[in-house]
Structure formats: C-alpha cells, structure tokens
Design an enzyme around this catalytic site. Structure first.
Site, short mmCIF file in Angstrom:
data_model
loop_
_atom_site.label_atom_id
_atom_site.label_comp_id
_atom_site.label_asym_id
_atom_site.label_seq_id
_atom_site.Cartn_x
_atom_site.Cartn_y
_atom_site.Cartn_z
CG HIS A 161 -35.90 -27.89 -10.03
ND1 HIS A 161 -36.66 -27.96 -8.88
CD2 HIS A 161 -35.30 -29.10 -10.16
CE1 HIS A 161 -36.52 -29.16 -8.33
NE2 HIS A 161 -35.69 -29.86 -9.08
CB SER A 179 -32.67 -30.24 -8.30
OG SER A 179 -31.62 -31.16 -8.07
CE LYS A 218 -38.75 -31.57 -8.95
NZ LYS A 218 -39.39 -32.89 -9.08
C1 LIG Z 1 -33.75 -32.16 -11.86
C2 LIG Z 1 -34.74 -33.23 -11.58
N1 LIG Z 1 -35.01 -34.14 -12.51
C3 LIG Z 1 -35.89 -35.13 -12.32
C4 LIG Z 1 -36.55 -35.26 -11.13
C5 LIG Z 1 -37.50 -36.41 -10.92
O1 LIG Z 1 -38.80 -36.00 -11.10
P1 LIG Z 1 -40.01 -36.81 -10.43
O2 LIG Z 1 -40.09 -36.36 -9.03
O3 LIG Z 1 -41.18 -36.39 -11.28
O4 LIG Z 1 -39.68 -38.25 -10.58
C6 LIG Z 1 -36.34 -34.32 -10.12
C7 LIG Z 1 -37.07 -34.46 -8.84
O5 LIG Z 1 -36.74 -34.01 -7.82
C8 LIG Z 1 -35.41 -33.29 -10.34
O6 LIG Z 1 -35.15 -32.40 -9.38
#
Ligand SMILES: Cc1ncc(COP(=O)(O)O)c(C=O)c1O
Length: 391
Positions: A211, A183, A242
């Site tokens: 992502h 991310s 996203k």
């Molecule tokens: C790689 C990754 N996993 C999980 C999440 C968490 O997702 P959520 O924002 O839906 O809680 C994010 C959020 O930024 C993320 O970048």
C-alpha cells in the site's frame, strides 16, 4: 453413507450468527465512480486499492492489449520451463531500478510472493517476528515456514526489541515481517527503529509495501524511500495489484537473494509465469506513475482534504507520519458497521465495512484515489456527518 461434509452447514450458520458472513459485490470498471447494486447505480468509489487510477488508464490498457497481440494470453508454463517472456525481465529490471535494489523477481500475486519467499528463507531452526496487524499472507507465510513465530503488538518497536533479546540467540536465522503501510489501518511501520534492531541482532527484514508502493516517496518508490531508510538487511516486497493497477507481486533485493528465490521459492518455481497482459500493464503503470507526479500530488490533496474534514467532524483520525490513502473509522460491532456501510451507499458513497476475522475490530475502511474530485470528498464528509449525528 455418512456425509463427510455435514460440518459445512453448521459452520456457515456460525458465520451468519456472528455477522461474519460475506459475499463478493460485483461492480463496474474501476474508476472514481462505479456502478453497483440491482438495479445498477453510480456510486463514488471509496473502496478500491487503485490509488492512482491506473487500472483503467488508456496507456496501461493499450500496453496490456498490445502484449496480448504479441505474446498471447497465458504464459503457458513456469518461468523455468516455457513461461518466461522478455517482458518479465523488463518489468523486473524496472522494479529493481525504481526500488534501488540490485534485482527483483515477479510472482503471480502479492500473496504468492509472501507465501513463497518466507518459507524459502527460514525453517524450523529459525525465528520469525511479525507485527500483530500484518497482512494475512505474511502471517500465513510465517506459519508455513515452521519457524518459531512470535507476534509483537502493533507498531511496538520496544516489544520487538524484547523478543529479539529473549529469543534471537537461540535460533539460526531471524526474519522480521512488517507491512510498510498497514492495509486496514493506513498507518506506517516504525521502519527506522525496526531496521536499527535488525542490524543490532543480525536479522533480515521483509517490508510488505503493497500500500506504500506507487503512493509514497520520490517517484512513488514506497514507504522506505519516503522515510529515507535503506539497509542491506531489507527485502522489499510489494504488489502490482494496487497503485500499479495490474496483478502480481514482487520481491526486490540483492542479486544473491533473487537468485536464491529462483531456486527455493515454491510459489515462483511451481506456478505459471505472470500473463503478458498483467506484466505489460504493470510496466506501463510504473512508467506512467514515474513520468506523471501529478497523480501522487492529486491524491495527496484529497488525503489532506479528508483528514481535515474528519477532524472537523470530531472523528478519531490516527496521526500518520506519512500521508496514506487509507482511513480507518472504528465501529462498535459488525452489525453497526454493516448498517453504516449501507447508509453511506444510500448517500451515494461506496465504503468498505470490514469485520472480523479480517481485522481485530469492525471499521469503515475508506480509500482515496487520485481521480477523486474535491466534490467527491465533500459528499462523503456530508454523509459521514449525518451518520455520526445519528449514532
Ligand atoms: C499488505 C498486503 N500484502 C499482500 C497483499 C496480497 O496481494 P495480492 O492481492 O497481490 O495477492 C495484500 C492484498 O490485499 C496486502 O494488502
């Protein structure tokens, strides 16, 4: 009476001293341009995860509004009690079909999906191995599970192999955790090697494709699809928040896995079902991105334009095996990256200045969207050129 919260002020002072203090920035409706600051002014948005521009798409918004008319706002209870709507199953079937799995389960966020799933699968008798750059909610899920938890250096499959060789035989189950697209760095996990190791050592793999989902692979099915990888050992996790422009998270895998999670994942069992509006928006976004490959094509063109432009500026761009919309420009320290972020805003570009402890080192995190124009990218490159000359 002694103040039990007396520790808070010094703790906040420490955050200020380290330049780690952060504040949320209110911005306008999602789009390639956003309004920001006081007085509000338009800036080009290089800061969001709305990669396909679907969070403000007319059809996606119409689906959310229609769902509110039909089903109301809140789900009013856990899915196992009063919170289940036909929309949830529709979305889960659509995700499973898209991801090529037997079934899927929708959670109220990506974080909830990871925090619920990991402790459901492993406990103190088990081993969890994770990439050092994994998202915080994968790390937190591993710690909550009470399993033996070891991290391997970022994207180092050889180090993962060593850990498996040293520890696997001492534990009942093993779970490997990795982001698909990382991310904060935008690079891609070596999923082919990870899956081979998982099969050799009888390990489950959870790929968090927050992502890659919607962005990579045929139909935007994600990083595994883009790399041509599939395996019965894989659990595909992702977010609706996203590229799908909504809110929520999902797990896709075998029917047995999904049925088991419905009985063991506490963040699904003990939490209110996803709202009708969020569910319908995600479903509409999924339909939209499958029907309209031009969104992904436009995004790819902008990725290529920025990559070439950064190379011309002499910026250290990591070579990625897949075109991802996240670019990381390392900065020497938190103060410098804040200064860079402000300079870019002065030049009309909103770019995230990300600092520890979110990331191991400070960096600008630039994210692209399908609705950026070539002129938007040119403006960013011009601003970066000025910035780099002054450093
Ligand atoms: C790689 C990754 N996993 C999980 C999440 C968490 O997702 P959520 O924002 O839906 O809680 C994010 C959020 O930024 C993320 O970048």
């Amino acid at each position: 009476m002694a103040d039990p919260f007396a520790w808070l002020k010094p703790a906040l002072k420490t955050l200020h001293r380290a330049q780690w203090y952060r504040q949320p920035t209110p911005s306008g409706a999602p789009g390639a341009m956003v309004t920001l600051g006081e007085p509000p002014r338009p800036l080009i948005n290089f800061c969001s995860n709305d990669y396909l521009g679907l969070a403000n798409h007319p059809q996606v918004k119409a689906a959310a509004m229609q769902a509110i008319h039909q089903w109301g706002t809140g789900a009013t209870g856990s899915r196992l009690l009063s919170g289940q709507r036909p929309l949830h199953q529709q979305l889960e079937r659509a995700i499973a079909q898209w991801k090529g799995t037997e079934a899927a389960l929708v959670f109220s966020s990506g974080t909830a999906a990871n925090l619920g799933t990991i402790p459901a699968l492993v406990d103190q008798r088990d081993l969890v191995l994770g990439d050092a750059y994994n998202h915080a909610c994968l790390k937190k899920g591993a710690r909550l599970s009470h399993a033996k938890f070891c991290e391997y250096p970022h994207n180092d499959a050889a180090a993962l192999a060593q850990l498996l060789e040293s520890y696997r035989s001492q534990y009942r189950r093993c779970l490997i955790l990795t982001d698909g697209v990382f991310s904060m760095d935008g690079d891609v996990a070596p999923l082919d090697k990870i899956l081979q190791l998982a099969e050799a050592y009888t390990a489950m793999v959870l790929v968090d494709d927050a992502h890659g989902t919607g962005v990579l692979g045929t139909n935007g099915a994600g990083t595994l699809a883009a790399l041509g990888q599939s395996s019965p050992t894989v659990i595909q996790m992702g977010t609706l928040s996203k590229a799908l422009g909504s809110l929520g998270g999902y797990i896709a895998g075998s029917q047995d896995l999904i049925t088991y999670l419905q009985h063991r994942a506490s963040t699904w069992i003990y939490s209110t079902g996803l709202s009708a509006a969020d569910t319908a928006a995600a479903l509409a976004a999924l339909e939209q991105l499958q029907a309209d490959p031009s969104l992904r094509h436009a995004l790819r063109e902008r990725i290529q334009q920025l990559e070439e432009g950064l190379q011309k500026l002499g910026c250290p761009v990591l070579p990625h095996p897949l075109p991802t919309p996240i670019f990381c420009l390392p900065a020497p320290d938190p103060t410098t990256v804040l200064h860079w972020g402000q300079k870019l805003q002065d030049a009309g570009c909103w770019v995230a200045a990300v600092r520890p402890p979110t990331v191991p080192f400070s960096r600008l995190r630039i994210t692209l969207r399908a609705d950026h124009t070539p002129a938007h990218i040119e403006q960013l490159l011009a601003a970066l050129a000025v910035l780099l000359k002054c450093c």
